[in-house]
Design an enzyme around this catalytic site. Sequence first.
Site, PDB file in Angstrom:
ATOM      1  N   LYS A  77      97.303 -38.670  53.190  1.00  0.00           N
ATOM      2  CA  LYS A  77      98.299 -38.152  52.250  1.00  0.00           C
ATOM      3  C   LYS A  77      99.314 -37.306  53.002  1.00  0.00           C
ATOM      4  O   LYS A  77      99.013 -36.224  53.459  1.00  0.00           O
ATOM      5  CB  LYS A  77      97.622 -37.334  51.156  1.00  0.00           C
ATOM      6  CG  LYS A  77      96.724 -38.187  50.310  1.00  0.00           C
ATOM      7  CD  LYS A  77      96.005 -37.384  49.231  1.00  0.00           C
ATOM      8  CE  LYS A  77      94.826 -38.181  48.713  1.00  0.00           C
ATOM      9  NZ  LYS A  77      93.580 -37.972  49.466  1.00  0.00           N
ATOM     10  N   GLU A  89      78.507 -54.926  45.960  1.00  0.00           N
ATOM     11  CA  GLU A  89      78.413 -54.843  44.498  1.00  0.00           C
ATOM     12  C   GLU A  89      79.025 -56.051  43.796  1.00  0.00           C
ATOM     13  O   GLU A  89      78.891 -56.201  42.585  1.00  0.00           O
ATOM     14  CB  GLU A  89      79.142 -53.578  43.997  1.00  0.00           C
ATOM     15  CG  GLU A  89      78.446 -52.270  44.307  1.00  0.00           C
ATOM     16  CD  GLU A  89      78.851 -51.671  45.638  1.00  0.00           C
ATOM     17  OE1 GLU A  89      79.253 -52.421  46.540  1.00  0.00           O
ATOM     18  OE2 GLU A  89      78.772 -50.434  45.780  1.00  0.00           O
ATOM     19  N   TRP A 124     101.176 -41.740  50.092  1.00  0.00           N
ATOM     20  CA  TRP A 124     100.034 -42.302  50.810  1.00  0.00           C
ATOM     21  C   TRP A 124     100.499 -43.182  51.962  1.00  0.00           C
ATOM     22  O   TRP A 124     101.413 -43.991  51.824  1.00  0.00           O
ATOM     23  CB  TRP A 124      99.190 -43.164  49.862  1.00  0.00           C
ATOM     24  CG  TRP A 124      98.389 -42.371  48.887  1.00  0.00           C
ATOM     25  CD1 TRP A 124      98.311 -41.008  48.806  1.00  0.00           C
ATOM     26  CD2 TRP A 124      97.543 -42.882  47.849  1.00  0.00           C
ATOM     27  NE1 TRP A 124      97.480 -40.648  47.784  1.00  0.00           N
ATOM     28  CE2 TRP A 124      96.993 -41.765  47.172  1.00  0.00           C
ATOM     29  CE3 TRP A 124      97.194 -44.161  47.427  1.00  0.00           C
ATOM     30  CZ2 TRP A 124      96.111 -41.901  46.099  1.00  0.00           C
ATOM     31  CZ3 TRP A 124      96.321 -44.299  46.366  1.00  0.00           C
ATOM     32  CH2 TRP A 124      95.784 -43.184  45.717  1.00  0.00           C
ATOM     33  N   THR A 183      73.670 -50.392  49.407  1.00  0.00           N
ATOM     34  CA  THR A 183      74.995 -50.166  49.957  1.00  0.00           C
ATOM     35  C   THR A 183      75.131 -48.677  50.242  1.00  0.00           C
ATOM     36  O   THR A 183      74.626 -47.851  49.481  1.00  0.00           O
ATOM     37  CB  THR A 183      76.074 -50.668  48.981  1.00  0.00           C
ATOM     38  OG1 THR A 183      77.346 -50.415  49.538  1.00  0.00           O
ATOM     39  CG2 THR A 183      75.978 -50.028  47.622  1.00  0.00           C
TER      40      THR A 183
HETATM   41  P1  AMP Z   1      80.285 -53.938  51.959  1.00  0.00           P
HETATM   42  O1  AMP Z   1      79.747 -53.634  50.630  1.00  0.00           O
HETATM   43  O2  AMP Z   1      79.489 -53.379  53.080  1.00  0.00           O
HETATM   44  O3  AMP Z   1      80.549 -55.393  52.117  1.00  0.00           O
HETATM   45  O4  AMP Z   1      81.688 -53.202  52.079  1.00  0.00           O
HETATM   46  C1  AMP Z   1      82.704 -53.439  51.163  1.00  0.00           C
HETATM   47  C2  AMP Z   1      83.992 -52.819  51.627  1.00  0.00           C
HETATM   48  O5  AMP Z   1      84.430 -53.408  52.852  1.00  0.00           O
HETATM   49  C3  AMP Z   1      85.146 -53.031  50.680  1.00  0.00           C
HETATM   50  O6  AMP Z   1      85.108 -52.165  49.594  1.00  0.00           O
HETATM   51  C4  AMP Z   1      86.335 -52.806  51.611  1.00  0.00           C
HETATM   52  O7  AMP Z   1      86.599 -51.445  51.805  1.00  0.00           O
HETATM   53  C5  AMP Z   1      85.847 -53.387  52.925  1.00  0.00           C
HETATM   54  N1  AMP Z   1      86.353 -54.748  53.093  1.00  0.00           N
HETATM   55  C6  AMP Z   1      85.719 -55.906  52.858  1.00  0.00           C
HETATM   56  N2  AMP Z   1      86.501 -56.953  53.161  1.00  0.00           N
HETATM   57  C7  AMP Z   1      87.684 -56.461  53.581  1.00  0.00           C
HETATM   58  C8  AMP Z   1      88.922 -57.030  54.016  1.00  0.00           C
HETATM   59  N3  AMP Z   1      89.100 -58.332  54.116  1.00  0.00           N
HETATM   60  N4  AMP Z   1      89.921 -56.182  54.340  1.00  0.00           N
HETATM   61  C9  AMP Z   1      89.761 -54.848  54.265  1.00  0.00           C
HETATM   62  N5  AMP Z   1      88.622 -54.252  53.874  1.00  0.00           N
HETATM   63  C10 AMP Z   1      87.594 -55.038  53.535  1.00  0.00           C
END
Ligand code: AMP
Length: 543
Positions: free
Chosen positions: A440, A331, A445, A185
């Site tokens: 910010k 993760e 926020w 990741t």
């Molecule tokens: P990844 O590990 O590449 O799947 O990325 C994970 C991240 O994607 C999360 O920590 C979020 O920031 C973002 N993410 C995943 N699903 C969503 C969702 N439905 N809405 C907003 N952000 C999301």
Amino acid sequence: MQGLMQDWPLLAHKVLDHAATCHPDQEIVSRSIEGPIHRQTYTDLNRRAKQLASGCQKRGIKLGDVVGTMAWNGYRHLESWYAIMGIGAVVHTLNPRLFPEQLVYIIDHAEDTCFFVDLTFVPILEAIQDKLPKITNFVVMTDREHMPETKLRGVICYEELLAEGDDDFVWPEFDENTACGMCYTSGTTGNPKGVVYSHRSNVLHAMATNMADALGFLSTDTVMPVVPMFHANAWSTAFSAPMAGAKMVMPGAQMDGASIYELLDTEQATITLAVPTVWLMLLQYLEQNPEKKLDALKRVVIGGSACPESMMKAFEEGYDIEVIHAWGMTEMSPLGTLGTRKGGMQGMSQEEWWPIKLKQGRPPFTVEMRITDDDEKELPRDGKAFGHLVVRGPCISKAYLKGEGGNILDGQGFFDTGDVSTVDEYGFMQITDRSKDVIKSGGEWISSIDLENIAVGHPDVAEAAVIGIEHPKWDERPLLVVVKKEGTEPDGADILKFMEGKIAKWWMPDDVAFVEEIPHTATGKISKLQLRQAFEDYSLPTA
Ligand code: AMP
């Protein structure tokens, strides 16, 4: 006193054994890389995965070895997952969209010794193989007839490797905590980090996400995972669909709207899963071809990035297809929350339900979740307070490979997702930002995701991103960056007017900038980092 139940380790290949025994004729349909549609059953998948496992063993692959894969969603990729995991080796999926230097770092860091590659990606591996001395063999995932001329080191033809295996191979048993899958990741700082799944975590996660209130796959379902197997474990579908005995449809390399539609339609998919950009392409295709219908499709799972309201409405109101908004991360195996109605909500009107449905949802059993302030103190579940989203559970990372990034858990064993969110009185979570992207303004926020979702509701906006720009009085103020829809000429004031009344006044972006393209990461998310760099010298009219 100990329980007196049998010792039956939760191993990935037990899922496949179950599918082959209880759903032997159920199909896996794949758009093959060579072209034609390929069909096999769970019986075939199990038989071929076992034979491949035996072939791999004969070539010296053993418990604990890390085997890379760079492949689309298809039957050979599925077979190799089960074969490699089934002998206790670790499947390490690589995202072909990463830069060559990132691929070299990740493959070398993970110590891949063998690598399975789809025909499409042979040139990528050829270009970097000299920097990957630990890899002894590259397996090209095709048959002899389609083998390319290649300089790949120790090249093996997939079908020949499979044919070398014994057809009476029996899956071995080992500890369920054995590593089984690996996916890097891209953290916020430093190098990419390796997330390592175990057999136990993958099986448990598939069971958790398969609960009726979550994905709830049935043996009567046809599941089409468009989300790639090289991104975040394909949202567990490679395990959860066989576990349920569902038919699987694997889209291969063609991810455009027309190709996705064709497979959904001809194979009569009932549920499909992908990130919003894929659904944008499908919806555009449907808009341009109004005679096309999706009669069989009942549910679309959308996650990876926030699902905009306009997209949810298009599916639900335009095509009568239920949208399930999901959130998760690599993760977390990866699913963390899903937005399905829960007890007590049956009587809610559409007006009451809709704003809740748009949220990222609630966790299934196995995911503990809460929001905290900077001192790790839990914040109220009132839908208003927003803070750091932290999670704990048996399918959530406790460390990265080789201890990269040090201790990643807080004092109570929670992992900080890096997301900022609210949790409401129903337990529904809503992401407002990545913690590093939050804007910010005057000590408060502003949620960039909320602003983006509203802006893309404007009929002339194809894509929108909001970043914070330095401001002498307020610290930061939002800038709305927009890609126009083809053939339209919206003006900034008109878009801001459209947003009026939908957000608090002080959240209103100070300016609108039009761009040809918004940068994306390898997993299809808006790259705020690159966008902030592009607008580094930008000054707001209000500054
Ligand atoms: P990844 O590990 O590449 O799947 O990325 C994970 C991240 O994607 C999360 O920590 C979020 O920031 C973002 N993410 C995943 N699903 C969503 C969702 N439905 N809405 C907003 N952000 C999301």
